[in-house]
Design a protein around this motif. Sequence first.
Motif, PDB file in Angstrom:
ATOM      1  N   CYS A 171      23.649  45.235  52.860  1.00 51.68           N
ATOM      2  CA  CYS A 171      22.479  45.756  52.075  1.00 51.68           C
ATOM      3  C   CYS A 171      22.055  47.050  52.836  1.00 51.68           C
ATOM      4  O   CYS A 171      22.411  47.470  53.680  1.00 51.68           O
ATOM      5  CB  CYS A 171      21.327  44.926  52.365  1.00 51.68           C
ATOM      6  N   GLU A 172      21.190  47.819  51.939  1.00 50.44           N
ATOM      7  CA  GLU A 172      20.553  48.989  52.310  1.00 50.44           C
ATOM      8  C   GLU A 172      19.370  49.393  51.789  1.00 50.44           C
ATOM      9  O   GLU A 172      18.972  48.836  50.796  1.00 50.44           O
ATOM     10  CB  GLU A 172      21.504  50.517  52.297  1.00 50.44           C
ATOM     11  N   CYS A 173      18.434  50.252  52.367  1.00 45.95           N
ATOM     12  CA  CYS A 173      17.229  50.386  51.731  1.00 45.95           C
ATOM     13  C   CYS A 173      17.199  51.280  50.327  1.00 45.95           C
ATOM     14  O   CYS A 173      18.356  52.103  50.236  1.00 45.95           O
ATOM     15  CB  CYS A 173      16.314  51.438  52.774  1.00 45.95           C
ATOM     16  N   LYS A 174      16.414  50.983  49.490  1.00 43.25           N
ATOM     17  CA  LYS A 174      16.255  51.543  48.083  1.00 43.25           C
ATOM     18  C   LYS A 174      15.809  53.277  48.385  1.00 43.25           C
ATOM     19  O   LYS A 174      15.537  53.636  49.400  1.00 43.25           O
ATOM     20  CB  LYS A 174      15.434  50.934  47.395  1.00 43.25           C
ATOM     21  N   GLU A 175      16.109  53.892  47.363  1.00 44.60           N
ATOM     22  CA  GLU A 175      15.736  55.294  47.329  1.00 44.60           C
ATOM     23  C   GLU A 175      14.120  55.551  47.617  1.00 44.60           C
ATOM     24  O   GLU A 175      13.363  54.498  47.321  1.00 44.60           O
ATOM     25  CB  GLU A 175      16.269  55.903  46.088  1.00 44.60           C
ATOM     26  N   ASN A 176      13.880  56.461  48.442  1.00 45.89           N
ATOM     27  CA  ASN A 176      12.443  56.797  49.099  1.00 45.89           C
ATOM     28  C   ASN A 176      11.904  55.489  49.865  1.00 45.89           C
ATOM     29  O   ASN A 176      10.579  55.182  49.491  1.00 45.89           O
ATOM     30  CB  ASN A 176      11.694  57.054  47.982  1.00 45.89           C
ATOM     31  N   HIS A 177      12.814  54.660  50.457  1.00 43.41           N
ATOM     32  CA  HIS A 177      12.226  53.509  51.371  1.00 43.41           C
ATOM     33  C   HIS A 177      12.773  53.811  52.676  1.00 43.41           C
ATOM     34  O   HIS A 177      13.741  54.519  52.989  1.00 43.41           O
ATOM     35  CB  HIS A 177      12.613  52.117  50.818  1.00 43.41           C
ATOM     36  N   CYS A 202       5.086  61.916  54.632  1.00 42.42           N
ATOM     37  CA  CYS A 202       6.297  62.883  55.326  1.00 42.42           C
ATOM     38  C   CYS A 202       6.497  62.447  56.836  1.00 42.42           C
ATOM     39  O   CYS A 202       5.409  62.473  57.585  1.00 42.42           O
ATOM     40  CB  CYS A 202       5.842  64.449  55.329  1.00 42.42           C
ATOM     41  N   GLN A 203       7.504  61.951  57.132  1.00 45.13           N
ATOM     42  CA  GLN A 203       8.011  61.211  58.386  1.00 45.13           C
ATOM     43  C   GLN A 203       9.436  61.542  58.552  1.00 45.13           C
ATOM     44  O   GLN A 203      10.165  61.777  57.666  1.00 45.13           O
ATOM     45  CB  GLN A 203       7.563  59.986  58.750  1.00 45.13           C
ATOM     46  N   GLU A 204       9.988  61.216  59.715  1.00 42.95           N
ATOM     47  CA  GLU A 204      11.046  61.363  59.991  1.00 42.95           C
ATOM     48  C   GLU A 204      12.125  60.644  59.170  1.00 42.95           C
ATOM     49  O   GLU A 204      13.343  61.076  58.659  1.00 42.95           O
ATOM     50  CB  GLU A 204      11.716  61.267  61.678  1.00 42.95           C
ATOM     51  N   CYS A 214      11.608  59.632  56.240  1.00 41.28           N
ATOM     52  CA  CYS A 214      11.586  59.926  54.850  1.00 41.28           C
ATOM     53  C   CYS A 214      11.629  61.625  54.493  1.00 41.28           C
ATOM     54  O   CYS A 214      10.709  62.180  54.333  1.00 41.28           O
ATOM     55  CB  CYS A 214      10.035  59.546  54.147  1.00 41.28           C
ATOM     56  N   PRO A 215      12.970  62.170  54.733  1.00 46.39           N
ATOM     57  CA  PRO A 215      13.102  63.601  54.660  1.00 46.39           C
ATOM     58  C   PRO A 215      12.601  64.053  53.159  1.00 46.39           C
ATOM     59  O   PRO A 215      12.314  65.133  52.826  1.00 46.39           O
ATOM     60  CB  PRO A 215      14.411  63.870  55.175  1.00 46.39           C
ATOM     61  N   ASP A 216      12.739  63.161  52.285  1.00 48.12           N
ATOM     62  CA  ASP A 216      12.594  63.516  50.715  1.00 48.12           C
ATOM     63  C   ASP A 216      11.406  63.844  50.374  1.00 48.12           C
ATOM     64  O   ASP A 216      10.895  64.839  49.562  1.00 48.12           O
ATOM     65  CB  ASP A 216      13.470  62.665  49.782  1.00 48.12           C
ATOM     66  N   VAL A 217      10.590  63.188  51.218  1.00 45.89           N
ATOM     67  CA  VAL A 217       9.182  63.155  50.846  1.00 45.89           C
ATOM     68  C   VAL A 217       8.580  64.584  51.364  1.00 45.89           C
ATOM     69  O   VAL A 217       7.340  65.319  50.952  1.00 45.89           O
ATOM     70  CB  VAL A 217       8.300  62.077  51.402  1.00 45.89           C
ATOM     71  N   CYS A 218       9.170  65.242  52.460  1.00 45.39           N
ATOM     72  CA  CYS A 218       8.755  66.357  53.099  1.00 45.39           C
ATOM     73  C   CYS A 218       9.152  67.492  52.342  1.00 45.39           C
ATOM     74  O   CYS A 218       8.675  68.791  52.614  1.00 45.39           O
ATOM     75  CB  CYS A 218       9.381  66.453  54.348  1.00 45.39           C
ATOM     76  N   LYS A 219      10.018  67.549  51.356  1.00 46.88           N
ATOM     77  CA  LYS A 219      10.389  68.594  50.568  1.00 46.88           C
ATOM     78  C   LYS A 219       9.188  68.994  49.829  1.00 46.88           C
ATOM     79  O   LYS A 219       8.536  68.536  49.113  1.00 46.88           O
ATOM     80  CB  LYS A 219      11.500  68.285  49.788  1.00 46.88           C
TER      81      LYS A 219
END
Length: 391
Positions: free
Chosen positions: A155-161, A175-177, A179-184
């Motif tokens: 298993c792995e985490c879903k997108e944006n998780h 935005c945190q380490e 979750c790099p996509d949120v920081c864009k």
Amino acid sequence: MRKCKLCAYVLLVLISQSNTIAYFARGQETVKNDCSDSEYWNEKGFCCNKCHPGFKLKASCPGLNMRSECEICEDGTYLDSSNYHENCFRCKECKKPHSKEISPCTRISDRVCGCESGYYYKKLDALTWVCKECKKCGPGQHTIVQCSGDQNAQCECKENHYQVGKNICEPCAKCQEECPDVCKTTTPRNPVKSTSPINSSGTLQQILVPVCACITVLALGVLVLYEPIRLWKKKRQALSSEKSLTALEDEKLIIRVEPNRICESVSFANQPCKTEQSGKLPDCVPREIKIHEFFYFVLDEVPIGRFKELVRRLGVSEQNIDRAEQDHRNCKDAHYQMLKVWSDSGRGGGSNVLPFHRIQMFVCTLRDMCLVNCADNIENMFLSQDTSASC
């Protein structure tokens, strides 16, 4: 002295015997290495054949070129290769919790065990195995590898998780380490590193110059190719028109005055009529007029935009009009063909003869269309100015 000689003799005998034993041992080893894959070295000093898979050795071959005695394995046992074993191997049992038989035990293969759905086969050592429950993905996770055979689920985490526990993932809220996509973001985080107008202008110029060069090259290529193609098409149309006109040039139009008309009815420019000196009315003897002379005069007089209306009034069908336009791309050639259809439909005096009343009908049709100038020009060219016929 005698004792010394005796000792020396005994020593020589011992050395000779040891050499003989070594010689025979080397010969025996050489023969042993000569056995094929389907044979084995018997303790009696020669090669014997092995038993086939599914059979065990009961007795070795008694001599050279003689076969060993083999017997079949009992139920529940197997031997999966050529051998000279005196006992067969016992098949494994599929009695583990959540286990099942994949393939049965035979005399040449062991029983194959597997696990039920929801479990996978895990080997602990060379002889021990168990059926373990498949891993289930937790909240915020999805399966990337399915659980099957001897492979556990992954298993792995879903997108944006992001992972917060051993089997738990939570959605990214800030935005945190993890979750790099949120920081864009579209706004640069560091204004000092922003691109200056000079650099933007230089980049724009680097893009525009090659694009303009490509457009220029393509435009030049189109111009270079267009002119020869245009000339070729024009030449082909001219040749097509010339061929169609040449084919029609030999056809002649004869205008004949009906017998019951007097000579004043029709008079052609510069065309004298032969009259008899008797008391009878004079007969008109017209000259032959080539068909293209009459048709081309009409094509020059009648406006192009009114031509289809004219031939429709003259009785040419829409089917013939469409066919003429399809067969002749040149407008003038198409109109010529329409006139040809009209003239062919009313020839009553024989081949290539156009009666007087047909020309008079043509002129009257033009007057009905309010093309008076066209009608007068055609009448002056081909009919008498003081004709007695009227529309």
